[in-house]
Write a protein that holds these residues in place. Structure first.
Motif, PDB file in Angstrom:
ATOM      1  N   ASP A  56     -16.000  37.366  -6.322  1.00 13.12           N
ATOM      2  CA  ASP A  56     -14.647  36.106  -6.176  1.00 13.12           C
ATOM      3  C   ASP A  56     -15.149  35.554  -4.355  1.00 13.12           C
ATOM      4  O   ASP A  56     -14.947  34.648  -4.671  1.00 13.12           O
ATOM      5  N   ARG A  57     -15.327  36.612  -3.938  1.00 15.99           N
ATOM      6  CA  ARG A  57     -15.164  36.088  -2.368  1.00 15.99           C
ATOM      7  C   ARG A  57     -15.680  35.380  -1.767  1.00 15.99           C
ATOM      8  O   ARG A  57     -16.503  34.264  -0.896  1.00 15.99           O
ATOM      9  N   ARG A  60     -15.675  31.946  -3.345  1.00 14.92           N
ATOM     10  CA  ARG A  60     -14.796  31.404  -2.790  1.00 14.92           C
ATOM     11  C   ARG A  60     -14.071  30.664  -1.281  1.00 14.92           C
ATOM     12  O   ARG A  60     -14.454  29.891  -1.203  1.00 14.92           O
ATOM     13  N   GLU A  61     -15.341  31.847  -0.964  1.00 13.55           N
ATOM     14  CA  GLU A  61     -14.944  31.343   0.677  1.00 13.55           C
ATOM     15  C   GLU A  61     -17.026  30.849   1.115  1.00 13.55           C
ATOM     16  O   GLU A  61     -17.118  30.537   1.577  1.00 13.55           O
ATOM     17  N   ARG A  62     -17.668  30.269  -0.126  1.00 16.22           N
ATOM     18  CA  ARG A  62     -19.032  29.630  -0.381  1.00 16.22           C
ATOM     19  C   ARG A  62     -20.249  30.936   0.285  1.00 16.22           C
ATOM     20  O   ARG A  62     -20.297  29.936   1.756  1.00 16.22           O
ATOM     21  N   THR A  79     -14.979  37.276 -14.207  1.00 12.59           N
ATOM     22  CA  THR A  79     -14.317  37.381 -13.068  1.00 12.59           C
ATOM     23  C   THR A  79     -13.055  37.297 -13.760  1.00 12.59           C
ATOM     24  O   THR A  79     -12.558  37.294 -15.028  1.00 12.59           O
ATOM     25  N   HIS A  81      -8.722  38.194 -13.212  1.00 15.47           N
ATOM     26  CA  HIS A  81      -7.367  37.861 -12.275  1.00 15.47           C
ATOM     27  C   HIS A  81      -6.661  38.627 -13.431  1.00 15.47           C
ATOM     28  O   HIS A  81      -5.989  38.315 -14.091  1.00 15.47           O
TER      29      HIS A  81
END
Length: 88
Positions: A56-57, A60-62, A79, A81
């Motif tokens: 996920d990180r 999210r932060e590419r 994923t 959530h």
């Protein structure tokens, strides 16, 4: 119920050696149970939770420019959530 034999153990060990990488890391005392509780609340094993969190990180932060960076044999985790209540 089938019996876990030496042959099945050998097969499992070979599979793990050929198909999986192992990552080991240490956390401060008390954090393991904290992470396990979060994983349980998310309906995941601790390993699934850690992998999902990292994936996920990264997404999210590419952090990895090409999503094909995962090898074709790797399976990205699903994923998950879920809101986890926090005691105050």
């Amino acid at each position: 119920m089938s019996k876990y034999t030496e042959k099945s153990k050998e097969y499992t060990m070979n599979y793990m050696k050929e198909k999986l990488d192992e990552i080991k890391f240490r956390v401060p005392k008390g954090k393991k149970s904290y992470y396990k509780a979060a994983a349980k609340n998310a309906g995941l094993s601790l390993s699934q939770f850690v992998i999902s969190s990292m994936d996920d990180r990264i997404a999210r932060e590419r952090l990895v420019p090409d999503s094909k960076a995962l090898s074709s044999t790797a399976t990205p985790s699903a994923t998950v959530h879920q809101t986890i209540p926090v005691s105050q």
